[in-house]
Design a protein around this motif. Sequence first.
Motif, PDB file in Angstrom:
ATOM      1  N   LYS A 175       0.817  -1.221   0.000  1.00 46.44           N
ATOM      2  CA  LYS A 175       0.000   0.000   0.000  1.00 46.44           C
ATOM      3  C   LYS A 175       0.850   1.271   0.000  1.00 46.44           C
ATOM      4  O   LYS A 175       0.311   2.377  -0.042  1.00 46.44           O
ATOM      5  CB  LYS A 175      -0.913   0.018   1.240  1.00 46.44           C
ATOM      6  N   HIS A 176       2.181   1.115   0.094  1.00 44.99           N
ATOM      7  CA  HIS A 176       3.045   2.284   0.360  1.00 44.99           C
ATOM      8  C   HIS A 176       4.178   2.438  -0.653  1.00 44.99           C
ATOM      9  O   HIS A 176       5.270   2.869  -0.295  1.00 44.99           O
ATOM     10  CB  HIS A 176       3.624   2.172   1.767  1.00 44.99           C
ATOM     11  N   PHE A 177       3.924   2.115  -1.914  1.00 45.67           N
ATOM     12  CA  PHE A 177       4.948   2.300  -2.943  1.00 45.67           C
ATOM     13  C   PHE A 177       4.839   3.658  -3.634  1.00 45.67           C
ATOM     14  O   PHE A 177       5.608   3.957  -4.537  1.00 45.67           O
ATOM     15  CB  PHE A 177       4.876   1.177  -3.989  1.00 45.67           C
ATOM     16  N   GLY A 178       3.893   4.493  -3.254  1.00 50.84           N
ATOM     17  CA  GLY A 178       3.629   5.731  -3.968  1.00 50.84           C
ATOM     18  C   GLY A 178       4.666   6.819  -3.754  1.00 50.84           C
ATOM     19  O   GLY A 178       5.203   6.990  -2.659  1.00 50.84           O
ATOM     20  N   LEU A 179       4.927   7.577  -4.830  1.00 51.28           N
ATOM     21  CA  LEU A 179       5.718   8.796  -4.712  1.00 51.28           C
ATOM     22  C   LEU A 179       4.886   9.915  -4.101  1.00 51.28           C
ATOM     23  O   LEU A 179       5.423  10.852  -3.510  1.00 51.28           O
ATOM     24  CB  LEU A 179       6.200   9.256  -6.103  1.00 51.28           C
ATOM     25  N   PHE A 180       3.552   9.781  -4.271  1.00 48.35           N
ATOM     26  CA  PHE A 180       2.642  10.819  -3.788  1.00 48.35           C
ATOM     27  C   PHE A 180       1.530  10.197  -2.956  1.00 48.35           C
ATOM     28  O   PHE A 180       1.167   9.035  -3.138  1.00 48.35           O
ATOM     29  CB  PHE A 180       2.024  11.590  -4.966  1.00 48.35           C
ATOM     30  N   ASN A 181       0.981  11.006  -2.053  1.00 50.88           N
ATOM     31  CA  ASN A 181      -0.226  10.639  -1.323  1.00 50.88           C
ATOM     32  C   ASN A 181      -1.445  10.957  -2.188  1.00 50.88           C
ATOM     33  O   ASN A 181      -1.347  11.741  -3.142  1.00 50.88           O
ATOM     34  CB  ASN A 181      -0.286  11.420  -0.004  1.00 50.88           C
ATOM     35  N   PRO A 182      -2.597  10.369  -1.838  1.00 51.79           N
ATOM     36  CA  PRO A 182      -3.787  10.627  -2.654  1.00 51.79           C
ATOM     37  C   PRO A 182      -4.175  12.107  -2.749  1.00 51.79           C
ATOM     38  O   PRO A 182      -4.843  12.505  -3.705  1.00 51.79           O
ATOM     39  CB  PRO A 182      -4.870   9.814  -1.948  1.00 51.79           C
ATOM     40  N   ASP A 183      -3.747  12.930  -1.781  1.00 54.99           N
ATOM     41  CA  ASP A 183      -4.056  14.373  -1.868  1.00 54.99           C
ATOM     42  C   ASP A 183      -3.046  15.125  -2.733  1.00 54.99           C
ATOM     43  O   ASP A 183      -3.049  16.366  -2.764  1.00 54.99           O
ATOM     44  CB  ASP A 183      -4.144  14.992  -0.469  1.00 54.99           C
ATOM     45  N   LYS A 184      -2.179  14.375  -3.428  1.00 52.56           N
ATOM     46  CA  LYS A 184      -1.168  14.905  -4.354  1.00 52.56           C
ATOM     47  C   LYS A 184       0.058  15.498  -3.652  1.00 52.56           C
ATOM     48  O   LYS A 184       0.951  16.029  -4.314  1.00 52.56           O
ATOM     49  CB  LYS A 184      -1.776  15.925  -5.339  1.00 52.56           C
ATOM     50  N   SER A 185       0.106  15.409  -2.328  1.00 48.73           N
ATOM     51  CA  SER A 185       1.326  15.842  -1.627  1.00 48.73           C
ATOM     52  C   SER A 185       2.389  14.752  -1.772  1.00 48.73           C
ATOM     53  O   SER A 185       2.057  13.559  -1.846  1.00 48.73           O
ATOM     54  CB  SER A 185       1.030  16.093  -0.146  1.00 48.73           C
ATOM     55  N   PRO A 186       3.674  15.129  -1.828  1.00 52.37           N
ATOM     56  CA  PRO A 186       4.725  14.120  -1.972  1.00 52.37           C
ATOM     57  C   PRO A 186       4.797  13.214  -0.740  1.00 52.37           C
ATOM     58  O   PRO A 186       4.672  13.696   0.402  1.00 52.37           O
ATOM     59  CB  PRO A 186       6.009  14.941  -2.109  1.00 52.37           C
ATOM     60  N   ALA A 187       4.982  11.924  -0.959  1.00 49.92           N
ATOM     61  CA  ALA A 187       5.206  11.005   0.162  1.00 49.92           C
ATOM     62  C   ALA A 187       6.569  11.296   0.811  1.00 49.92           C
ATOM     63  O   ALA A 187       6.773  11.040   1.996  1.00 49.92           O
ATOM     64  CB  ALA A 187       5.142   9.560  -0.323  1.00 49.92           C
ATOM     65  N   TYR A 188       7.484  11.831   0.021  1.00 49.59           N
ATOM     66  CA  TYR A 188       8.815  12.275   0.443  1.00 49.59           C
ATOM     67  C   TYR A 188       9.338  13.128  -0.699  1.00 49.59           C
ATOM     68  O   TYR A 188       8.831  13.045  -1.815  1.00 49.59           O
ATOM     69  CB  TYR A 188       9.739  11.086   0.750  1.00 49.59           C
ATOM     70  N   PRO A 189      10.388  13.926  -0.444  1.00 46.88           N
ATOM     71  CA  PRO A 189      10.871  14.804  -1.529  1.00 46.88           C
ATOM     72  C   PRO A 189      11.470  13.983  -2.670  1.00 46.88           C
ATOM     73  O   PRO A 189      12.213  13.039  -2.441  1.00 46.88           O
ATOM     74  CB  PRO A 189      11.959  15.643  -0.842  1.00 46.88           C
ATOM     75  N   ILE A 190      11.111  14.331  -3.905  1.00 47.70           N
ATOM     76  CA  ILE A 190      11.647  13.659  -5.082  1.00 47.70           C
ATOM     77  C   ILE A 190      11.700  14.658  -6.232  1.00 47.70           C
ATOM     78  O   ILE A 190      10.837  15.524  -6.320  1.00 47.70           O
ATOM     79  CB  ILE A 190      10.782  12.425  -5.455  1.00 47.70           C
ATOM     80  N   ARG A 191      12.725  14.552  -7.073  1.00 54.49           N
ATOM     81  CA  ARG A 191      12.792  15.467  -8.214  1.00 54.49           C
ATOM     82  C   ARG A 191      13.070  14.664  -9.485  1.00 54.49           C
ATOM     83  O   ARG A 191      13.815  13.691  -9.475  1.00 54.49           O
ATOM     84  CB  ARG A 191      13.871  16.541  -8.014  1.00 54.49           C
ATOM     85  N   PHE A 192      12.442  15.078 -10.560  1.00 53.75           N
ATOM     86  CA  PHE A 192      12.579  14.397 -11.855  1.00 53.75           C
ATOM     87  C   PHE A 192      13.502  15.185 -12.776  1.00 53.75           C
ATOM     88  O   PHE A 192      13.642  16.381 -12.651  1.00 53.75           O
ATOM     89  CB  PHE A 192      11.209  14.209 -12.503  1.00 53.75           C
TER      90      PHE A 192
END
Length: 308
Positions: free
Chosen positions: A291-308
């Motif tokens: 359940k916790h592989f997401g880069l983002f939470n459902p509210d579109k906030s980052p699960a942790y900082p990430i940059r592309f």
Amino acid sequence: MVAGVCYGTVANNLPSASDVVQLYRSKGITGMRIYSPDAQALNALRNSGISLMIDVGGTDVLANLAASVSNAASWVRTNIQAYQGLTIKYIVAGNEVQGGDTGRIVPAIRNLNTALSNVGLGGIKVSTSVRFDVVANSFPPSAGVFTQGYMTDVARLLSSTGAPLLANVYPYFAYKDNPRDISLNYATFQPGTTVRDDGNGLTYRCLFDAMVDAIYAALEKAGTPGLRVVVSESGWPSASGFAATANNARAYNQGLIDHVGAGTPKRPGTLETYIFAMFNENFKLGDLTEKHFGLFNPDKSPAYPIRF
């Protein structure tokens, strides 16, 4: 495009498809994988410029596509031709197919290729997405070999059509299963570990490269040394299990994004890769980490900082 992101939807709290497409664009993510030809997602993706990997759906769909070219033509009409303004790179005929269903992969790919070619869409490449465990003897990488004969048939077909082999590669699970012999740094792109493969003379500084090169070794043994690999899933969970922390997930996924532009020791150059997944998915089954592989939470906030 080097790193795309898989758009999983096994949840009841996710943003609308159009909001998701906007989020991809705002973050500069130019590639997406979707696990079925979902109408809302396909409509939202029209003219977005995002390149797309589309799974056909479950094993029942795979069986239907394997049965006849006319079934494949019907699927192409409904799910590809009906949507203008899409940039479709790959169609995925089966994700991690197991058991007797593996015999349907080659006929399904053949039928889809014929159906696409008949309507002038032969530029879309059809492949299948395999679990890493289709490879045996994955250490050292040069010892990699396919465990079952169907993989040789798949590799030869893909080699003849110019499509890549799609592979789901997860150093997380390899590390979780053997933390005694694999260091966390080696699994998460952190410095400190080097492994030499005496079989190919190459040196490895991360587990991801070693795993991908084991697939390349297996492809060579199958007689398809020129076949390209695209990593169709890779990621790290951020909560609810062994080594599943936001810090480890950030280290892995940021390391992956920063790394894949250079390819692997065996195949330098760009390695096209899709991170799993865009969102944490609260309806995923199996281990809680799923359940916790997401880069983002459902509210579109980052699960942790990430940059592309």
